[in-house]
Scaffold this motif. Structure first.
Motif, PDB file in Angstrom:
ATOM      1  N   UNK A 188      67.057 122.205 -23.365  1.00 57.32           N
ATOM      2  CA  UNK A 188      68.334 122.872 -23.604  1.00 57.32           C
ATOM      3  C   UNK A 188      68.628 122.821 -25.096  1.00 57.32           C
ATOM      4  N   UNK A 189      68.501 123.961 -25.730  1.00 55.83           N
ATOM      5  CA  UNK A 189      68.820 124.038 -27.161  1.00 55.83           C
ATOM      6  C   UNK A 189      70.325 123.972 -27.350  1.00 55.83           C
ATOM      7  N   UNK A 190      70.716 123.464 -28.528  1.00 52.95           N
ATOM      8  CA  UNK A 190      72.148 123.403 -28.788  1.00 52.95           C
ATOM      9  C   UNK A 190      72.696 124.829 -28.852  1.00 52.95           C
ATOM     10  N   UNK A 191      73.833 125.097 -28.208  1.00 49.37           N
ATOM     11  CA  UNK A 191      74.346 126.475 -28.138  1.00 49.37           C
ATOM     12  C   UNK A 191      74.643 127.051 -29.522  1.00 49.37           C
ATOM     13  N   UNK A 243      62.566 119.858 -11.818  1.00 52.10           N
ATOM     14  CA  UNK A 243      62.915 120.455 -13.105  1.00 52.10           C
ATOM     15  C   UNK A 243      63.241 119.323 -14.070  1.00 52.10           C
ATOM     16  N   UNK A 244      62.441 119.184 -15.116  1.00 50.74           N
ATOM     17  CA  UNK A 244      62.678 118.175 -16.146  1.00 50.74           C
ATOM     18  C   UNK A 244      63.451 118.836 -17.285  1.00 50.74           C
ATOM     19  N   UNK A 245      64.659 118.347 -17.518  1.00 47.99           N
ATOM     20  CA  UNK A 245      65.535 118.938 -18.527  1.00 47.99           C
ATOM     21  C   UNK A 245      65.730 117.938 -19.662  1.00 47.99           C
ATOM     22  N   UNK A 246      65.380 118.366 -20.873  1.00 46.38           N
ATOM     23  CA  UNK A 246      65.612 117.555 -22.057  1.00 46.38           C
ATOM     24  C   UNK A 246      66.600 118.257 -22.975  1.00 46.38           C
ATOM     25  N   UNK A 247      67.153 117.501 -23.908  1.00 45.29           N
ATOM     26  CA  UNK A 247      68.107 118.064 -24.853  1.00 45.29           C
ATOM     27  C   UNK A 247      68.966 116.968 -25.449  1.00 45.29           C
ATOM     28  N   UNK A 248      69.715 117.316 -26.481  1.00 44.79           N
ATOM     29  CA  UNK A 248      70.617 116.347 -27.092  1.00 44.79           C
ATOM     30  C   UNK A 248      71.602 115.808 -26.062  1.00 44.79           C
ATOM     31  N   UNK A 249      72.027 114.540 -26.204  1.00 45.88           N
ATOM     32  CA  UNK A 249      73.116 114.053 -25.352  1.00 45.88           C
ATOM     33  C   UNK A 249      74.345 114.943 -25.511  1.00 45.88           C
ATOM     34  N   UNK A 250      74.991 115.235 -24.384  1.00 50.59           N
ATOM     35  CA  UNK A 250      76.209 116.035 -24.442  1.00 50.59           C
ATOM     36  C   UNK A 250      75.996 117.526 -24.351  1.00 50.59           C
ATOM     37  N   UNK A 251      74.751 117.965 -24.055  1.00 51.52           N
ATOM     38  CA  UNK A 251      74.501 119.405 -23.956  1.00 51.52           C
ATOM     39  C   UNK A 251      74.552 119.910 -22.518  1.00 51.52           C
ATOM     40  N   UNK A 252      75.019 119.075 -21.585  1.00 52.63           N
ATOM     41  CA  UNK A 252      75.255 119.545 -20.223  1.00 52.63           C
ATOM     42  C   UNK A 252      74.107 119.374 -19.269  1.00 52.63           C
ATOM     43  N   UNK A 267      77.443 131.541 -27.805  1.00 52.01           N
ATOM     44  CA  UNK A 267      77.409 130.847 -26.519  1.00 52.01           C
ATOM     45  C   UNK A 267      78.500 129.785 -26.454  1.00 52.01           C
ATOM     46  N   UNK A 268      78.721 129.095 -27.584  1.00 49.47           N
ATOM     47  CA  UNK A 268      79.760 128.071 -27.610  1.00 49.47           C
ATOM     48  C   UNK A 268      81.135 128.680 -27.347  1.00 49.47           C
ATOM     49  N   UNK A 269      81.373 129.870 -27.837  1.00 52.61           N
ATOM     50  CA  UNK A 269      82.645 130.550 -27.567  1.00 52.61           C
ATOM     51  C   UNK A 269      82.847 130.742 -26.062  1.00 52.61           C
ATOM     52  N   UNK A 270      81.788 131.126 -25.368  1.00 52.22           N
ATOM     53  CA  UNK A 270      81.879 131.312 -23.917  1.00 52.22           C
ATOM     54  C   UNK A 270      82.159 129.987 -23.215  1.00 52.22           C
ATOM     55  N   UNK A 271      81.505 128.927 -23.694  1.00 51.88           N
ATOM     56  CA  UNK A 271      81.718 127.600 -23.106  1.00 51.88           C
ATOM     57  C   UNK A 271      83.158 127.149 -23.310  1.00 51.88           C
ATOM     58  N   UNK A 272      83.665 127.355 -24.529  1.00 48.36           N
ATOM     59  CA  UNK A 272      85.046 126.962 -24.836  1.00 48.36           C
ATOM     60  C   UNK A 272      86.028 127.743 -23.971  1.00 48.36           C
ATOM     61  N   UNK A 273      85.761 129.017 -23.771  1.00 46.40           N
ATOM     62  CA  UNK A 273      86.666 129.848 -22.969  1.00 46.40           C
ATOM     63  C   UNK A 273      86.756 129.343 -21.532  1.00 46.40           C
ATOM     64  N   UNK A 309      72.643 129.747 -20.064  1.00 46.14           N
ATOM     65  CA  UNK A 309      71.917 130.782 -20.797  1.00 46.14           C
ATOM     66  C   UNK A 309      70.846 131.391 -19.891  1.00 46.14           C
ATOM     67  N   UNK A 310      70.334 132.542 -20.285  1.00 45.34           N
ATOM     68  CA  UNK A 310      69.347 133.236 -19.463  1.00 45.34           C
ATOM     69  C   UNK A 310      68.087 132.397 -19.283  1.00 45.34           C
ATOM     70  N   UNK A 311      67.633 131.741 -20.364  1.00 45.44           N
ATOM     71  CA  UNK A 311      66.398 130.960 -20.232  1.00 45.44           C
ATOM     72  C   UNK A 311      66.591 129.743 -19.332  1.00 45.44           C
ATOM     73  N   UNK A 312      67.790 129.166 -19.327  1.00 44.55           N
ATOM     74  CA  UNK A 312      68.065 128.036 -18.439  1.00 44.55           C
ATOM     75  C   UNK A 312      68.107 128.503 -16.987  1.00 44.55           C
ATOM     76  N   UNK A 313      68.722 129.640 -16.746  1.00 43.27           N
ATOM     77  CA  UNK A 313      68.770 130.198 -15.395  1.00 43.27           C
ATOM     78  C   UNK A 313      67.369 130.467 -14.867  1.00 43.27           C
TER      79      UNK A 313
END
Length: 279
Positions: free
Chosen positions: A177-180, A29-38, A184-190, A12-16
């Protein structure tokens, strides 16, 4: 060098912005988020995007900060001295280099991943403050100082299992990292399942997000789990109509990819029973 999305990773733009800001500031860079969010995959993709090698330090509950610098094997040296081994004359033969030492002494700049830092003891982050600040550390057994030849890009991940010390947080650039969302999830799946039928994807993601939002769910399924689920749906050649046949509150097809504990399975079984009883 700037980080951007890659063919295998949708950023996502904010992650970039966060990654490039940390690189510019020369801060971890300290990255937090739910497990499995990449979070872990992010470090690999940063390395790929920038054409850098990566060093991975996976933290466990028993990991000590000193292990990231080096370890002195005094037991082996004592044993070898008893056997008359001439190697004991050089203490350097018994120094095991850690991941930070490796990252500091590479010939080219690298990405250093410190993965799941919150698994370790609460003092673990504080014990690395000076080394991450100064990009150097002292080896007491040999008297040498190891300095970074090239400042590594450091990415630290946390699953929020415990709070990190304020002094450590001050030295990091933070990003959650917020859950997509569904777009955004569509782009990830693609990226992972190119060419998936739009009708199947729409129905599957609708069911997935409804499941995630269910009140009382103990563990919400993650991005990696929905990708596994879709892979199974495709392998079983299921259609959007097959998914629609499931009633409201029913367990989704192949739910073992999404629900990972018996409490959540029982929750949906109760909801399915209530839905049938109300008909």
């Amino acid at each position: 060098m700037k980080f951007t999305s890659t063919d295998a990773y949708v950023a996502t733009e904010d992650l970039t912005v966060a990654v490039n800001a940390a690189v510019t500031l020369e801060r971890p860079l300290l990255v937090k988020g739910e497990p499995g969010t990449g979070k872990t995959e992010l470090a690999r993709q940063v390395a790929s995007s920038m054409g850098l090698d990566m060093i991975e330090w996976h933290v466990k509950s028993t990991t000590r900060a000193q292990q990231g610098l080096y370890e002195y094997d005094a037991v082996s040296r004592l044993r070898d001295s008893q056997l008359g081994d001439p190697r004991v004359q050089d203490v350097g033969n018994y120094i095991r280099r850690g991941k930070l030492w490796e990252a500091f002494t590479t010939s080219e700049r690298v990405v250093l991943l410190i993965d799941e830092i919150d698994k370790a003891d609460i003092e673990f982050p504080n014990d690395l403050l000076q080394e991450l600040d100064r990009m150097e550390f002292h080896v007491y057994e040999t008297g040498e100082t190891v300095k970074a030849r090239h400042r590594p890009i450091i990415i630290i991940t946390s699953n929020n299992e415990k709070e990190l010390p304020d002094a450590f947080l001050r030295r990091c650039f933070f990003h959650y990292i917020r859950f997509p969302d569904m777009a955004t999830m569509r782009k990830i799946v693609e990226v992972h399942h190119p060419g998936i039928k739009d009708t199947l994807l729409t129905v599957a993601l609708t069911q997935f997000y409804e499941l995630r939002e269910q009140q009382g769910l103990k563990k919400k399924p993650s991005t990696s789990e929905v990708l596994d689920w879709l892979k199974l749906l495709l392998a079983e050649d299921l259609t959007a109509e097959d998914l629609r046949k499931d009633g409201a509150g029913a367990l989704p097809r192949l739910h073992g990819a999404l629900l990972k504990n018996e409490q959540d399975v029982h929750l949906f079984e109760r909801l399915a029973f209530m839905a049938r009883a109300g008909r």
